[in-house]
Design a protein around this motif. Structure first.
Motif, PDB file in Angstrom:
ATOM      1  N   ILE A 109       0.806  -1.228   0.000  1.00 22.42           N
ATOM      2  CA  ILE A 109       0.000   0.000   0.000  1.00 22.42           C
ATOM      3  C   ILE A 109       0.837   1.276   0.000  1.00 22.42           C
ATOM      4  O   ILE A 109       0.344   2.351  -0.315  1.00 22.42           O
ATOM      5  CB  ILE A 109      -0.976   0.030   1.212  1.00 22.42           C
ATOM      6  CG1 ILE A 109      -0.190  -0.033   2.534  1.00 22.42           C
ATOM      7  CG2 ILE A 109      -1.980  -1.086   1.117  1.00 22.42           C
ATOM      8  CD1 ILE A 109      -1.074   0.118   3.766  1.00 22.42           C
ATOM      9  N   GLY A 110       2.118   1.175   0.365  1.00 25.46           N
ATOM     10  CA  GLY A 110       2.970   2.364   0.380  1.00 25.46           C
ATOM     11  C   GLY A 110       2.684   3.257   1.580  1.00 25.46           C
ATOM     12  O   GLY A 110       1.757   3.011   2.362  1.00 25.46           O
TER      13      GLY A 110
ATOM     14  N   LEU B  82      -6.033   3.145   5.435  1.00 28.64           N
ATOM     15  CA  LEU B  82      -5.926   1.735   5.816  1.00 28.64           C
ATOM     16  C   LEU B  82      -7.299   1.163   6.127  1.00 28.64           C
ATOM     17  O   LEU B  82      -8.135   1.840   6.715  1.00 28.64           O
ATOM     18  CB  LEU B  82      -5.046   1.572   7.060  1.00 28.64           C
ATOM     19  CG  LEU B  82      -3.570   1.911   6.945  1.00 28.64           C
ATOM     20  CD1 LEU B  82      -2.796   1.322   8.126  1.00 28.64           C
ATOM     21  CD2 LEU B  82      -2.965   1.386   5.659  1.00 28.64           C
TER      22      LEU B  82
ATOM     23  N   GLY C 183      -1.150  -4.023  13.920  1.00 27.23           N
ATOM     24  CA  GLY C 183       0.107  -3.688  14.597  1.00 27.23           C
ATOM     25  C   GLY C 183      -0.066  -2.838  15.825  1.00 27.23           C
ATOM     26  O   GLY C 183      -1.170  -2.604  16.307  1.00 27.23           O
TER      27      GLY C 183
ATOM     28  N   SER D 274       6.897  -0.058  -0.925  1.00 27.94           N
ATOM     29  CA  SER D 274       7.933   0.529  -0.061  1.00 27.94           C
ATOM     30  C   SER D 274       9.212  -0.297  -0.137  1.00 27.94           C
ATOM     31  O   SER D 274       9.158  -1.510  -0.339  1.00 27.94           O
ATOM     32  CB  SER D 274       7.485   0.518   1.402  1.00 27.94           C
ATOM     33  OG  SER D 274       6.180   1.010   1.522  1.00 27.94           O
TER      34      SER D 274
HETATM   35  P1  ADP Z   1       3.082  -1.769  13.338  1.00 26.00           P
HETATM   36  O1  ADP Z   1       3.065  -2.747  14.444  1.00 26.00           O
HETATM   37  O2  ADP Z   1       1.933  -0.812  13.378  1.00 26.00           O
HETATM   38  O3  ADP Z   1       3.275  -2.389  12.007  1.00 26.00           O
HETATM   39  P2  ADP Z   1       5.659  -0.543  12.938  1.00 26.00           P
HETATM   40  O4  ADP Z   1       6.427   0.349  13.830  1.00 26.00           O
HETATM   41  O5  ADP Z   1       6.323  -1.786  12.489  1.00 26.00           O
HETATM   42  O6  ADP Z   1       4.324  -0.850  13.711  1.00 26.00           O
HETATM   43  O7  ADP Z   1       5.204   0.291  11.674  1.00 26.00           O
HETATM   44  C1  ADP Z   1       4.662   1.573  11.873  1.00 26.00           C
HETATM   45  C2  ADP Z   1       3.713   1.926  10.761  1.00 26.00           C
HETATM   46  O8  ADP Z   1       4.432   2.077   9.548  1.00 26.00           O
HETATM   47  C3  ADP Z   1       2.686   0.856  10.463  1.00 26.00           C
HETATM   48  O9  ADP Z   1       1.555   0.974  11.323  1.00 26.00           O
HETATM   49  C4  ADP Z   1       2.329   1.167   9.020  1.00 26.00           C
HETATM   50  O10 ADP Z   1       1.387   2.208   8.992  1.00 26.00           O
HETATM   51  C5  ADP Z   1       3.632   1.698   8.444  1.00 26.00           C
HETATM   52  N1  ADP Z   1       4.385   0.659   7.700  1.00 26.00           N
HETATM   53  C6  ADP Z   1       5.411  -0.072   8.154  1.00 26.00           C
HETATM   54  N2  ADP Z   1       5.883  -0.904   7.194  1.00 26.00           N
HETATM   55  C7  ADP Z   1       5.115  -0.683   6.110  1.00 26.00           C
HETATM   56  C8  ADP Z   1       5.092  -1.225   4.778  1.00 26.00           C
HETATM   57  N3  ADP Z   1       5.965  -2.161   4.373  1.00 26.00           N
HETATM   58  N4  ADP Z   1       4.155  -0.728   3.923  1.00 26.00           N
HETATM   59  C9  ADP Z   1       3.292   0.221   4.295  1.00 26.00           C
HETATM   60  N5  ADP Z   1       3.260   0.769   5.541  1.00 26.00           N
HETATM   61  C10 ADP Z   1       4.156   0.319   6.427  1.00 26.00           C
END
Ligand code: ADP
Length: 379
Positions: free
Chosen positions: A312-313, A333, A341, A370
């Motif tokens: 989704i980026g 989202l 998460g 991403s």
């Molecule tokens: P989470 O447990 O919410 O995934 P992270 O700290 O790992 O916590 O990631 C923070 C936020 O970054 C996520 O909630 C998501 O919105 C965004 N994110 C992380 N990795 C990606 C990805 N590969 N693609 C899109 N959004 C991402």
């Protein structure tokens, strides 16, 4: 008579360019008194040092923070009068390199003897050399806020520890139950049990993340490093996550580098958390039939690891906040994507990579995907 800093300077540094006439002496005394009044009215602790770090002047607040009297301290070099401790590190000499330090413990024999725990935020500025002064050190007392923060960190740590045991036991009972009765359950019952299992897993991951956050905040997240073959290490972590990707019909591929990578020293447990977090995020934030690729490249003395997805980026305005605690992108989202998460994974990953001396960053485009990358120095 306007406040005359040069007169004060000469007075304190004992610089006598020419004999002082009686009327000049009264100006100096007046200037000195003005300076005293100004400094005593300032709530911050103020220290004025010469260019060698010798204390020329301090106000009452500074004396209170150091637990001493100006008489016993003025004339000493700063590092003879006080030790500045951040976490467990002595940062006294860092004071003149950076210009601000936060949550620094003021350690003086007097404070130790009185059992006083004083924490300050310190800023340092260089004074124009022409004045004869060297540095202006400003100390803002944050002992109360620091105490509250420590209580919060302590509470999170204790709560997370206490939650670990019941969660492990829920997971254990669910597993034992499905082993014994799994094939006797109807579809509705299976769905119900799977919900319990998924939620227990999520809770367990949240608790582990909270424990890691409190370790970072207390400065107790330590590394136990050993030399590994990074290619083999990555391959096995990606392999372990393939099942989760396949469940979502996502292709997860690892490409070994064309030539063998040099050895690298890492904490295997912590680094596997970083890689698992990046790959799990890619799985979570990529739609079914998507694609995830993991590969490495050797650049100078660093190994760069990339995790790329066509998910989704991330919106541009969120990128600067991604590696901070509890940050989650909410815009665009679905409820299911959002609820997966807790916003701690990237924060912890960044801390772990930084502790290894590396950097972590992301390039992303909404709707396209991403690429998360991090660097590690070769041993
Ligand atoms: P989470 O447990 O919410 O995934 P992270 O700290 O790992 O916590 O990631 C923070 C936020 O970054 C996520 O909630 C998501 O919105 C965004 N994110 C992380 N990795 C990606 C990805 N590969 N693609 C899109 N959004 C991402």
């Amino acid at each position: 008579m306007p406040f005359n800093l040069t007169g004060i300077t000469n007075f304190f540094s004992g610089v006598a360019q020419k004999p002082i006439k009686p009327e000049e002496e009264s100006h100096i005394t007046e200037g000195k008194n003005q300076l005293k009044v100004i400094l005593s009215g300032i709530k911050e602790g103020i220290l004025i040092l010469d260019t060698n770090g010798q204390i020329l002047l301090m106000n009452e607040t500074a004396a209170n923070l150091l637990g001493c009297t100006p008489q016993s301290t003025v004339g000493k070099k700063l590092d003879q009068a006080v030790r500045l401790i951040q976490n467990t590190t002595d940062v006294t000499s860092n004071l003149f390199i950076g210009n601000a330090l936060e949550n620094v413990k003021i350690q003086t024999p007097e404070n130790i003897a009185k059992g006083k725990e004083i924490y300050v935020n310190i800023s340092v500025s260089k004074i124009d050399e022409k004045t004869g002064f060297g540095w202006l050190v400003t100390m803002h007392d944050v002992s109360y806020e620091y105490g509250i923060e420590q209580m919060r960190v302590g509470f999170v740590s204790v709560a997370a520890h206490e939650l670990r045991t019941p969660i492990t036991s829920i997971k254990g009972y669910v597993e034992a139950f499905t082993d014994d009765y799994g094939d006797k359950l109807n579809e509705d019952q299976k769905t119900l049990i799977n919900h319990i299992k998924d939620n227990a897993d999520r809770l367990a991951s949240l608790v582990e993340n909270l424990l890691n956050v409190s370790r970072v905040e207390r400065g107790t997240l330590s590394l136990s490093t050993e030399e590994v073959n990074w290619d083999e290490f990555l391959k096995s972590i990606v392999e372990d996550l393939k099942e989760r990707a396949t469940e979502k019909s996502i292709s997860l591929m690892y490409s070994s580098p064309a030539s063998q990578l040099p050895g690298i020293r890492i904490d295997k447990v912590r680094m596997s958390e970083v890689v698992s977090n990046l790959v799990s995020n890619s799985i979570n934030y990529t739609s079914p039939n998507g694609k995830i690729q993991v590969w490495t490249e050797l650049k100078g003395s660093e190994i760069i690891t990339h995790v790329a997805d066509n998910g989704i980026g991330i919106p541009e305005d969120a990128i600067g906040h991604l590696f901070t605690k509890f940050f989650r992108v909410t815009k665009g989202l679905t409820q299911q994507q959002y609820s997966q998460g807790n916003g701690l994974g990237l924060y912890i990953s960044k801390e772990i990579v930084t502790m290894h001396g590396g950097k972590i960053w992301v390039e992303s485009q909404v709707g396209k995907g991403s690429i998360f990358s991090f660097s590690l120095s070769i041993s």
